[in-house]
Design a protein around this motif. Structure first.
Motif: not given
Length: 227
Positions: A68-84
């Motif tokens: 299935g598709f996956h997403c997170v609730h908070e924008r800041s959480t997704a932005e944190g993944l972009l740091v990796l």
């Protein structure tokens, strides 16, 4: 007894955030996205439904599978993944969760989605991106793209953000995040004039000190001995 998951009936579809790589078909046709984890198995469009990546014949999402598709609730959480490091060239997506979904503490796993907006990060040099350029890799006939500015794109194939949005369709909104140093943070003319005046004053003082040393003999060598 079969374990039944709690059911929800929201008045409006939930909204979530995720990251992905923008892709374009090799023939320059439809644009879409490629996930960064399980979603990397197959590209998907702006409006699309999920399929089980393991080829199992069950409805998605299934509670005994992680498809299935996956997403997170908070924008800041997704932005944190972009740091990796491995996700630095991905983009941020805002999605509408459609169809059946399973809610988790940090996000959703669900069957259908609509990508509403895409935010492109800065060029690796730090400037705001003006185009999406060929990233040098792809999958399943899809060319991966990455953010670039006009100075760094070089001779690579490139597409404007507007062109990508048009080829993705479904009213996708594409924007570029500000560069590492926004224009508002750059010094203006008054600040530059004041800085120049300060530097000139320091230079005048330094030249005055050199003049005084020249008038007093400068070298610090003492009186000449008599013979």
């Amino acid at each position: 007894m079969r374990l039944r998951l709690p059911e929800e009936s929201p008045k409006e579809p939930p909204t979530g955030f995720k990251i992905a790589h923008p892709v374009l078909r090799a023939d320059g046709g439809r644009a879409g996205f490629l996930g960064v984890s399980l979603g990397a198995a197959a590209p998907y469009g702006v409006l699309d439904h999920a399929r089980c990546v393991y080829g199992r014949r069950h409805r998605v999402p299934h509670r005994r599978c992680d498809c299935g598709f996956h997403c997170v609730h908070e924008r800041s959480t997704a932005e944190g993944l972009l740091v990796l490091a491995e996700h630095r060239k991905a983009v941020l997506l805002e999605v509408t969760v459609l169809g059946a979904y399973i809610r988790f503490e940090r996000g959703f796993r669900y069957s259908r989605q609509r990508v509403r907006a895409m935010t492109v990060g800065p060029c690796p040099c730090g400037a705001a991106a003006s185009v999406l350029a060929d990233a040098g890799w792809g999958r399943d006939g899809q060319r991966a793209l990455e953010a670039a500015c006009g100075s760094c794109v070089g001779g690579r194939a490139r597409w404007t953000l507007r062109t990508f949005a048009e080829r993705a369709g479904q009213g996708l909104k594409v924007t570029a995040a500000p560069g590492a140093q926004a224009a508002a943070d750059l010094p203006g003319m008054p600040e530059l004039v004041a800085e120049a005046a300060l530097l000139q004053a320091r230079l005048d003082w330094f030249q005055g000190q050199l003049g005084r040393l020249g008038e007093t003999g400068g070298g610090g060598g003492g009186p000449t001995p008599r013979t």
